[in-house]
Design an enzyme around this catalytic site. Structure first.
Site, PDB file in Angstrom:
ATOM      1  N   HIS A  36       0.809  -1.228   0.000  1.00 23.31           N
ATOM      2  CA  HIS A  36       0.000   0.000   0.000  1.00 23.31           C
ATOM      3  C   HIS A  36       0.847   1.286   0.000  1.00 23.31           C
ATOM      4  O   HIS A  36       0.660   2.118  -0.893  1.00 23.31           O
ATOM      5  CB  HIS A  36      -1.017  -0.034   1.159  1.00 23.31           C
ATOM      6  CG  HIS A  36      -1.620   1.286   1.480  1.00 23.31           C
ATOM      7  ND1 HIS A  36      -2.481   1.939   0.617  1.00 23.31           N
ATOM      8  CD2 HIS A  36      -1.465   2.105   2.538  1.00 23.31           C
ATOM      9  CE1 HIS A  36      -2.841   3.100   1.157  1.00 23.31           C
ATOM     10  NE2 HIS A  36      -2.232   3.222   2.325  1.00 23.31           N
ATOM     11  N   GLU A  65       1.779   6.118  12.273  1.00 23.55           N
ATOM     12  CA  GLU A  65       0.415   5.742  12.673  1.00 23.55           C
ATOM     13  C   GLU A  65       0.285   4.250  13.013  1.00 23.55           C
ATOM     14  O   GLU A  65      -0.407   3.890  13.957  1.00 23.55           O
ATOM     15  CB  GLU A  65      -0.557   6.099  11.537  1.00 23.55           C
ATOM     16  CG  GLU A  65      -2.004   6.187  11.987  1.00 23.55           C
ATOM     17  CD  GLU A  65      -2.877   6.868  10.933  1.00 23.55           C
ATOM     18  OE1 GLU A  65      -2.691   8.080  10.714  1.00 23.55           O
ATOM     19  OE2 GLU A  65      -3.725   6.184  10.349  1.00 23.55           O
ATOM     20  N   ASP A  66       0.934   3.406  12.255  1.00 24.11           N
ATOM     21  CA  ASP A  66       0.674   1.961  12.357  1.00 24.11           C
ATOM     22  C   ASP A  66       1.830   1.114  12.882  1.00 24.11           C
ATOM     23  O   ASP A  66       1.689  -0.106  12.993  1.00 24.11           O
ATOM     24  CB  ASP A  66       0.258   1.406  10.991  1.00 24.11           C
ATOM     25  CG  ASP A  66      -1.057   1.990  10.491  1.00 24.11           C
ATOM     26  OD1 ASP A  66      -1.826   2.508  11.318  1.00 24.11           O
ATOM     27  OD2 ASP A  66      -1.316   1.937   9.270  1.00 24.11           O
ATOM     28  N   ASP A 122      -3.327   8.453  -1.162  1.00 25.38           N
ATOM     29  CA  ASP A 122      -3.706   7.446  -0.165  1.00 25.38           C
ATOM     30  C   ASP A 122      -5.160   7.020  -0.379  1.00 25.38           C
ATOM     31  O   ASP A 122      -5.486   5.827  -0.360  1.00 25.38           O
ATOM     32  CB  ASP A 122      -3.511   8.062   1.230  1.00 25.38           C
ATOM     33  CG  ASP A 122      -3.691   7.075   2.367  1.00 25.38           C
ATOM     34  OD1 ASP A 122      -3.379   5.886   2.190  1.00 25.38           O
ATOM     35  OD2 ASP A 122      -4.144   7.514   3.448  1.00 25.38           O
TER      36      ASP A 122
HETATM   37  P1  NDP Z   1     -11.587   1.738   8.441  1.00 26.91           P
HETATM   38  O1  NDP Z   1     -12.927   1.202   8.668  1.00 26.91           O
HETATM   39  O2  NDP Z   1     -11.443   3.144   8.141  1.00 26.91           O
HETATM   40  O3  NDP Z   1     -10.848   0.832   7.343  1.00 26.91           O
HETATM   41  C1  NDP Z   1     -10.396   1.399   6.151  1.00 26.91           C
HETATM   42  C2  NDP Z   1      -8.905   1.526   6.203  1.00 26.91           C
HETATM   43  O4  NDP Z   1      -8.319   0.234   6.152  1.00 26.91           O
HETATM   44  C3  NDP Z   1      -8.366   2.258   5.007  1.00 26.91           C
HETATM   45  O5  NDP Z   1      -8.354   3.654   5.246  1.00 26.91           O
HETATM   46  C4  NDP Z   1      -6.980   1.682   4.872  1.00 26.91           C
HETATM   47  O6  NDP Z   1      -6.183   2.438   5.777  1.00 26.91           O
HETATM   48  C5  NDP Z   1      -7.115   0.259   5.404  1.00 26.91           C
HETATM   49  N1  NDP Z   1      -7.235  -0.860   4.452  1.00 26.91           N
HETATM   50  C6  NDP Z   1      -6.614  -2.043   4.581  1.00 26.91           C
HETATM   51  N2  NDP Z   1      -6.970  -2.882   3.602  1.00 26.91           N
HETATM   52  C7  NDP Z   1      -7.812  -2.232   2.808  1.00 26.91           C
HETATM   53  C8  NDP Z   1      -8.508  -2.584   1.620  1.00 26.91           C
HETATM   54  N3  NDP Z   1      -8.408  -3.806   1.044  1.00 26.91           N
HETATM   55  N4  NDP Z   1      -9.332  -1.675   1.047  1.00 26.91           N
HETATM   56  C9  NDP Z   1      -9.459  -0.450   1.600  1.00 26.91           C
HETATM   57  N5  NDP Z   1      -8.824  -0.053   2.735  1.00 26.91           N
HETATM   58  C10 NDP Z   1      -7.999  -0.946   3.345  1.00 26.91           C
HETATM   59  O7  NDP Z   1     -10.624   1.425   9.568  1.00 26.91           O
HETATM   60  P2  NDP Z   1     -10.847   0.887  11.001  1.00 26.91           P
HETATM   61  O8  NDP Z   1     -11.389  -0.474  10.938  1.00 26.91           O
HETATM   62  O9  NDP Z   1      -9.574   1.159  11.661  1.00 26.91           O
HETATM   63  O10 NDP Z   1     -11.913   1.928  11.573  1.00 26.91           O
HETATM   64  C11 NDP Z   1     -13.072   1.592  12.162  1.00 26.91           C
HETATM   65  C12 NDP Z   1     -14.018   2.727  11.856  1.00 26.91           C
HETATM   66  O11 NDP Z   1     -15.095   2.230  11.040  1.00 26.91           O
HETATM   67  C13 NDP Z   1     -14.660   3.342  13.053  1.00 26.91           C
HETATM   68  O12 NDP Z   1     -14.665   4.747  12.869  1.00 26.91           O
HETATM   69  C14 NDP Z   1     -16.090   2.814  13.062  1.00 26.91           C
HETATM   70  O13 NDP Z   1     -16.957   3.763  13.574  1.00 26.91           O
HETATM   71  C15 NDP Z   1     -16.335   2.596  11.612  1.00 26.91           C
HETATM   72  N6  NDP Z   1     -17.255   1.488  11.371  1.00 26.91           N
HETATM   73  C16 NDP Z   1     -18.222   1.645  10.400  1.00 26.91           C
HETATM   74  C17 NDP Z   1     -19.122   0.652  10.128  1.00 26.91           C
HETATM   75  C18 NDP Z   1     -20.122   0.860   9.049  1.00 26.91           C
HETATM   76  O14 NDP Z   1     -20.868  -0.049   8.694  1.00 26.91           O
HETATM   77  N7  NDP Z   1     -20.206   2.053   8.471  1.00 26.91           N
HETATM   78  C19 NDP Z   1     -19.089  -0.624  10.860  1.00 26.91           C
HETATM   79  C20 NDP Z   1     -18.031  -0.704  11.825  1.00 26.91           C
HETATM   80  C21 NDP Z   1     -17.179   0.327  12.051  1.00 26.91           C
HETATM   81  P3  NDP Z   1      -4.649   2.856   5.540  1.00 26.91           P
HETATM   82  O15 NDP Z   1      -4.516   3.747   4.355  1.00 26.91           O
HETATM   83  O16 NDP Z   1      -4.313   3.576   6.815  1.00 26.91           O
HETATM   84  O17 NDP Z   1      -3.952   1.540   5.407  1.00 26.91           O
HETATM   85 ZN    ZN Z   2      -2.514   4.720   3.837  1.00 26.70          ZN
END
Ligand code: NDP
Ligand code: ZN
Length: 175
Positions: A36, A65-66, A122
């Site tokens: 990524h 961050e990670d 990103d």
């Molecule tokens: P996200 O739900 O934001 O997950 C997306 C992040 O995962 C991306 O920004 C990316 O971050 C990373 N990522 C890794 N693999 C993939 C992929 N194949 N495709 C796209 N993105 C990928 O992260 P969290 O699980 O950390 O956050 C939880 C949040 O989701 C909370 O705010 C909660 O409230 C919400 N939520 C929403 C729900 C809903 O139905 N709407 C249900 C449950 C939780 P990076 O660029 O940093 O790698």
């Molecule tokens: Zn990223």
């Protein structure tokens, strides 16, 4: 010792690969995480960005961050500007996830032009990755992530037209 731009870029790639070595993306294939950050840097290069420090910051964008990486370490190894770009695109980990997302949207338009380009790349990378969504995500959750990405991108548009177009294309490919 003086390093060439190419050597600095590869140093950043090697450092990020090491720090992310035990992490995987959320897709069903559990893709190595480093794919990524490399993808984000490649998207920027593809959009005509040639500033090596912006490309290095893209490769390093998720290290603070990670992983256990600190700002001091990035400054020491890669210099002040690379570190400050990474910090600009790093969420405050002390905040709950929902609040972090809210602040990303709120603050996007206040970032430097270079940080906006990294943020945009990103989001492009993550939208492209949603072609194989994270394991367990409902259609509604995918939709909510797309909306979130659109709001962040809305604060980052107008810096690089090629990136703006790539974002729209990635968005369109999902609907
Ligand atoms: P996200 O739900 O934001 O997950 C997306 C992040 O995962 C991306 O920004 C990316 O971050 C990373 N990522 C890794 N693999 C993939 C992929 N194949 N495709 C796209 N993105 C990928 O992260 P969290 O699980 O950390 O956050 C939880 C949040 O989701 C909370 O705010 C909660 O409230 C919400 N939520 C929403 C729900 C809903 O139905 N709407 C249900 C449950 C939780 P990076 O660029 O940093 O790698
Ligand atoms: Zn990223």
């Amino acid at each position: 010792t003086i390093m060439t731009d190419t050597a600095r870029l590869l140093e950043a790639a090697s450092f990020a690969a090491d720090r992310h070595r035990d992490q995987r993306r959320k897709d069903v294939d559990a893709t190595p995480y480093i794919n990524h950050p490399l993808d984000v840097a490649r998207i920027l290069a593809d959009a005509g960005v040639s500033d090596v420090e912006v490309l290095m910051a893209a490769i390093l964008h998720d290290t603070i961050e990670d992983t256990k990486t600190t700002a001091e370490e990035l400054t020491e190894r890669f210099g002040e500007r690379v570190c400050s770009l990474v910090l600009e695109v790093t969420d405050d980990k002390n905040l709950p996830k929902l609040e972090r997302k809210r602040l990303q949207v709120l603050k996007a338009s206040t970032k430097s032009a270079d940080a906006k380009q990294i943020k945009m790349a990103d989001k492009i990378s993550n939208l492209r990755d949603l072609k194989t969504p994270p394991v367990g995500w409902s259609e509604a959750r995918v939709g909510a992530y797309i909306q979130f990405a659109e709001m962040v991108a809305g604060g980052c548009v107008g810096v690089n037209p090629a990136l703006d177009r790539m974002f729209d294309d990635a968005r369109m490919a999902l609907s």
